[in-house]
Write a protein that holds these residues in place. Structure first.
Motif, PDB file in Angstrom:
ATOM      1  N   ALA A  21       0.831  -1.122   0.061  1.00 48.47           N
ATOM      2  CA  ALA A  21      -0.018  -0.076   0.066  1.00 48.47           C
ATOM      3  C   ALA A  21       0.883   1.270   0.197  1.00 48.47           C
ATOM      4  O   ALA A  21       1.746   1.397   0.802  1.00 48.47           O
ATOM      5  CB  ALA A  21      -0.838  -0.085   1.214  1.00 48.47           C
ATOM      6  N   VAL A  22       0.637   2.017  -1.140  1.00 51.42           N
ATOM      7  CA  VAL A  22       1.656   3.336  -1.013  1.00 51.42           C
ATOM      8  C   VAL A  22       0.647   4.495  -0.793  1.00 51.42           C
ATOM      9  O   VAL A  22      -0.351   4.691  -1.325  1.00 51.42           O
ATOM     10  CB  VAL A  22       2.152   3.523  -2.488  1.00 51.42           C
ATOM     11  N   LYS A  23       1.003   5.229   0.365  1.00 51.66           N
ATOM     12  CA  LYS A  23       0.191   6.255   0.868  1.00 51.66           C
ATOM     13  C   LYS A  23       0.599   7.622   0.485  1.00 51.66           C
ATOM     14  O   LYS A  23      -0.073   8.653   0.384  1.00 51.66           O
ATOM     15  CB  LYS A  23      -0.096   6.063   2.352  1.00 51.66           C
ATOM     16  N   CYS A  24       1.847   7.700   0.538  1.00 49.22           N
ATOM     17  CA  CYS A  24       2.699   9.063   0.299  1.00 49.22           C
ATOM     18  C   CYS A  24       4.129   8.709  -0.263  1.00 49.22           C
ATOM     19  O   CYS A  24       4.553   7.807  -0.061  1.00 49.22           O
ATOM     20  CB  CYS A  24       2.563   9.897   1.474  1.00 49.22           C
ATOM     21  N   LEU A  25       4.436   9.800  -0.881  1.00 52.56           N
ATOM     22  CA  LEU A  25       5.741   9.922  -1.430  1.00 52.56           C
ATOM     23  C   LEU A  25       6.514  10.973  -0.862  1.00 52.56           C
ATOM     24  O   LEU A  25       5.773  12.100  -0.624  1.00 52.56           O
ATOM     25  CB  LEU A  25       5.802  10.027  -2.959  1.00 52.56           C
ATOM     26  N   TYR A  27       9.973  13.587  -0.210  1.00 52.36           N
ATOM     27  CA  TYR A  27      11.178  14.032  -0.634  1.00 52.36           C
ATOM     28  C   TYR A  27      11.616  15.526  -0.117  1.00 52.36           C
ATOM     29  O   TYR A  27      10.843  16.528  -0.534  1.00 52.36           O
ATOM     30  CB  TYR A  27      11.495  13.825  -2.123  1.00 52.36           C
ATOM     31  N   ALA A  28      12.322  15.459   0.675  1.00 55.98           N
ATOM     32  CA  ALA A  28      12.778  17.066   1.337  1.00 55.98           C
ATOM     33  C   ALA A  28      11.421  17.752   1.795  1.00 55.98           C
ATOM     34  O   ALA A  28      10.803  17.039   2.664  1.00 55.98           O
ATOM     35  CB  ALA A  28      13.462  17.759   0.482  1.00 55.98           C
ATOM     36  N   ASP A  29      10.923  18.591   1.426  1.00 57.23           N
ATOM     37  CA  ASP A  29       9.843  19.545   1.763  1.00 57.23           C
ATOM     38  C   ASP A  29       8.582  18.995   1.103  1.00 57.23           C
ATOM     39  O   ASP A  29       7.593  19.848   0.903  1.00 57.23           O
ATOM     40  CB  ASP A  29       9.767  20.666   2.153  1.00 57.23           C
ATOM     41  N   ASP A  30       8.847  18.250   0.090  1.00 58.75           N
ATOM     42  CA  ASP A  30       7.688  17.666  -0.953  1.00 58.75           C
ATOM     43  C   ASP A  30       7.114  16.433  -0.518  1.00 58.75           C
ATOM     44  O   ASP A  30       7.695  15.632   0.025  1.00 58.75           O
ATOM     45  CB  ASP A  30       8.204  17.489  -2.352  1.00 58.75           C
ATOM     46  N   GLN A  31       5.761  16.619  -0.604  1.00 58.88           N
ATOM     47  CA  GLN A  31       4.692  15.498  -0.086  1.00 58.88           C
ATOM     48  C   GLN A  31       3.816  15.093  -1.244  1.00 58.88           C
ATOM     49  O   GLN A  31       3.196  16.225  -2.024  1.00 58.88           O
ATOM     50  CB  GLN A  31       3.821  15.633   0.977  1.00 58.88           C
ATOM     51  N   VAL A  32       3.513  13.837  -1.805  1.00 64.18           N
ATOM     52  CA  VAL A  32       2.504  13.444  -2.443  1.00 64.18           C
ATOM     53  C   VAL A  32       1.783  12.488  -2.024  1.00 64.18           C
ATOM     54  O   VAL A  32       2.113  11.499  -1.369  1.00 64.18           O
ATOM     55  CB  VAL A  32       3.237  12.797  -3.962  1.00 64.18           C
ATOM     56  N   LEU A  33       0.273  12.763  -1.622  1.00 67.03           N
ATOM     57  CA  LEU A  33      -0.538  11.799  -1.098  1.00 67.03           C
ATOM     58  C   LEU A  33      -1.307  11.230  -2.009  1.00 67.03           C
ATOM     59  O   LEU A  33      -2.022  11.764  -3.155  1.00 67.03           O
ATOM     60  CB  LEU A  33      -1.453  12.697  -0.275  1.00 67.03           C
ATOM     61  N   LEU A  34      -1.374   9.848  -1.870  1.00 69.73           N
ATOM     62  CA  LEU A  34      -2.025   9.116  -2.987  1.00 69.73           C
ATOM     63  C   LEU A  34      -3.242   8.490  -2.489  1.00 69.73           C
ATOM     64  O   LEU A  34      -3.089   7.685  -1.182  1.00 69.73           O
ATOM     65  CB  LEU A  34      -1.159   7.949  -3.595  1.00 69.73           C
ATOM     66  N   ALA A  35      -4.449   8.431  -3.100  1.00 70.33           N
ATOM     67  CA  ALA A  35      -5.567   7.724  -2.702  1.00 70.33           C
ATOM     68  C   ALA A  35      -6.496   7.289  -3.955  1.00 70.33           C
ATOM     69  O   ALA A  35      -6.499   7.914  -4.957  1.00 70.33           O
ATOM     70  CB  ALA A  35      -6.473   8.930  -1.737  1.00 70.33           C
ATOM     71  N   TYR A  95       7.336  15.799 -10.428  1.00 71.78           N
ATOM     72  CA  TYR A  95       7.905  15.194  -9.180  1.00 71.78           C
ATOM     73  C   TYR A  95       9.123  14.547  -9.393  1.00 71.78           C
ATOM     74  O   TYR A  95       9.317  13.503 -10.230  1.00 71.78           O
ATOM     75  CB  TYR A  95       6.923  14.207  -8.505  1.00 71.78           C
ATOM     76  N   LEU A  96      10.223  15.280  -8.918  1.00 73.05           N
ATOM     77  CA  LEU A  96      11.649  14.610  -8.755  1.00 73.05           C
ATOM     78  C   LEU A  96      12.072  14.418 -10.286  1.00 73.05           C
ATOM     79  O   LEU A  96      12.925  13.459 -10.702  1.00 73.05           O
ATOM     80  CB  LEU A  96      11.730  13.293  -8.034  1.00 73.05           C
ATOM     81  N   GLY A  97      11.751  15.491 -11.265  1.00 70.30           N
ATOM     82  CA  GLY A  97      12.330  15.437 -12.432  1.00 70.30           C
ATOM     83  C   GLY A  97      11.289  14.620 -13.288  1.00 70.30           C
ATOM     84  O   GLY A  97      11.756  14.653 -14.737  1.00 70.30           O
ATOM     85  N   ASN A  98      10.388  13.837 -12.905  1.00 71.63           N
ATOM     86  CA  ASN A  98       9.536  13.007 -13.899  1.00 71.63           C
ATOM     87  C   ASN A  98       8.132  13.802 -13.985  1.00 71.63           C
ATOM     88  O   ASN A  98       7.438  14.314 -13.018  1.00 71.63           O
ATOM     89  CB  ASN A  98       9.203  11.635 -13.005  1.00 71.63           C
TER      90      ASN A  98
END
Length: 110
Positions: A21-25, A27-35, A95-98
């Protein structure tokens, strides 16, 4: 580990792939929430904001974006709020160059 991240680890939302289960990504002060749904995303945002508010901090809604991954022709509108302010919905984000697009593609690098 930040206790707010532990709270998200215990949360039942997120995207599931087999047993993962992937809930978030993060990196430093960046966040990606997945739902898997707009309501699930709103719940995760509200849960994530609890420790932010306790520390007298605020999420910058102007820098926040929401995106719905949908392979159909018409992407549904998502009314996501952070502290009562509507978050801008986009069709792509980096996100991170992608580059990720709402059609599910992520093969073009910046």
């Amino acid at each position: 580990m930040d206790s707010s991240l532990y709270d998200l680890k215990q949360y039942k939302r997120g995207l599931r792939r087999a047993e993962l289960a992937v809930k978030c990504l993060l990196y430093a002060d960046d966040q990606v929430l997945l739902a898997p749904s707009a309501s699930g995303q709103q719940e995760m945002i509200n849960k994530r904001n609890e420790p932010v508010n306790k520390r007298d901090m605020k999420v910058n809604v102007g820098k926040s974006k929401v995106m719905v991954f949908d392979r159909g022709e018409n992407t549904p509108e998502c009314d996501t709020l952070i502290e009562g302010e509507k978050v801008t919905q986009g069709k792509e984000f980096v996100y991170l160059g992608n580059l990720f697009t709402n059609g599910g593609k992520h093969d073009r690098n910046i």
